[in-house]
Design a protein around this motif. Structure first.
Motif, short mmCIF file in Angstrom:
data_model
loop_
_atom_site.label_atom_id
_atom_site.label_comp_id
_atom_site.label_asym_id
_atom_site.label_seq_id
_atom_site.Cartn_x
_atom_site.Cartn_y
_atom_site.Cartn_z
N UNK A 186 0.79 -1.22 0.01
CA UNK A 186 -0.10 -0.05 0.11
C UNK A 186 0.99 1.28 0.07
N UNK A 187 0.50 2.11 -0.94
CA UNK A 187 1.34 3.37 -1.00
C UNK A 187 0.34 4.73 -0.99
N UNK A 188 0.56 5.47 0.04
CA UNK A 188 -0.56 6.54 0.26
C UNK A 188 -0.20 7.80 -0.51
N UNK A 189 -0.94 8.71 -0.58
CA UNK A 189 -1.04 10.16 -0.90
C UNK A 189 0.08 11.01 -0.49
N UNK A 190 0.32 12.07 -1.16
CA UNK A 190 1.09 13.28 -0.33
C UNK A 190 0.49 13.42 0.90
N UNK A 191 1.30 13.22 1.90
CA UNK A 191 0.81 13.45 3.32
C UNK A 191 0.78 12.17 4.00
N UNK A 192 0.96 11.05 3.39
CA UNK A 192 1.03 9.60 3.83
C UNK A 192 -0.66 9.33 4.27
N UNK A 193 -0.74 8.11 4.90
CA UNK A 193 -2.01 7.84 5.27
C UNK A 193 -2.06 8.32 6.66
N UNK A 194 -3.28 8.35 6.95
CA UNK A 194 -3.73 8.95 8.35
C UNK A 194 -3.15 7.89 9.59
N UNK A 195 -3.00 8.31 10.69
CA UNK A 195 -2.51 7.37 11.89
C UNK A 195 -3.57 6.10 11.94
N UNK A 196 -5.00 6.52 11.75
CA UNK A 196 -5.82 5.82 12.18
C UNK A 196 -5.93 4.82 10.97
N UNK A 197 -5.74 4.93 9.85
CA UNK A 197 -5.53 4.19 8.43
C UNK A 197 -4.32 3.07 8.58
N UNK A 198 -3.32 3.79 9.19
CA UNK A 198 -2.32 2.77 9.14
C UNK A 198 -2.44 1.89 10.20
N UNK A 199 -3.07 1.99 11.35
CA UNK A 199 -3.44 1.08 12.55
C UNK A 199 -4.44 0.26 11.83
#
Length: 236
Positions: A186-199
């Motif tokens: 999984x590769x996120x957008x500019x600014x990365x995934x949110x903390x809750x999404x990573x969790x």
């Protein structure tokens, strides 16, 4: 020798309908000219044109090459489309040339683009496939939400690339092993995934990984992952 997509049987190859006008009107190919026809699933047909009409271009077989340019393992990249469509197209092109197998555009909370034309994306994949002479055309999936994707029961290794300050291992150290050559990343957008999404991804079996010490643009991260996988699996 010009390259086209088409349909292949034991003795003949037939160009796809949208390739016929290009072959006849743009390139002005004629009877007796040699061409390569790709079926997108592993075969390259080298042949000589023996039939031309408004609805059909056929070539007779000289030889069939199988699995040319094949990258071992299986790499599925699930990635947030970039705000700039040119950068998205650049990722599709380069990942195909390097050897990605499957791409899923995803929407997450920080996504800047929430619509992608699958038809246009596939056209770019096909063009890059012909240019680089890859015998396998990558699969492009419909745009989906990260929330839905992480719930899928994938049978291969699952990773999430993130810049968050959590325990994670370098991607390069993980996919170098033959048993991990099949994976989804999984590769996120500019600014990365949110903390809750990573969790949430971790709770669904995805392992957090690092792509290095520097922040990468989304499309650069996708290309880096493709290149790392291709390099590490070339001898598996």
């Amino acid at each position: 020798m010009h390259n086209f997509f088409g349909f292949i049987n034991d003795d003949y190859a037939f160009l796809e309908s949208d390739e016929i006008n290009h072959a006849i009107k743009s390139l002005r190919l004629g009877i007796g000219e040699k061409i390569k026809v790709f079926d997108g699933v592993g075969k390259i047909f080298v042949g000589e044109i023996d039939l031309i009409s408004k609805k059909e271009v056929r070539a007779v077989k000289i030889e069939i090459i199988e699995n040319h340019g094949l990258v071992n393992g299986y790499l599925h990249i699930a990635i947030s489309p970039t705000k700039s469509i040119d950068r998205w197209n650049f990722f599709l092109e380069k990942a195909t040339e390097i050897g990605v197998h499957e791409i899923t555009p995803i929407i997450s909370s920080h996504s800047e683009r929430k619509f992608i034309s699958k038809k246009r994306s596939k056209k770019i994949l096909k063009s890059a496939c012909l240019q680089s002479e890859k015998s396998i055309l990558p699969k492009i999936n419909e745009l989906t939400s990260l929330k839905n994707l992480i719930k899928n029961d994938y049978t291969y290794y699952k990773y999430i690339a993130t810049c968050r300050s959590i325990d994670k291992l370098p991607l390069n150290d993980l996919i170098r092993y033959p048993d991990r050559a099949q994976s989804i990343i999984l590769i996120g957008p500019e600014g990365d995934f949110s903390t809750s999404e990573v969790t949430s991804a971790i709770e669904n079996g995805f392992k957090p990984v690092s792509l290095g010490d520097h922040r990468l643009r989304t499309e650069t991260a996708g290309i880096y992952v493709s290149a790392t996988h291709a390099r590490n699996t070339q001898n598996t």
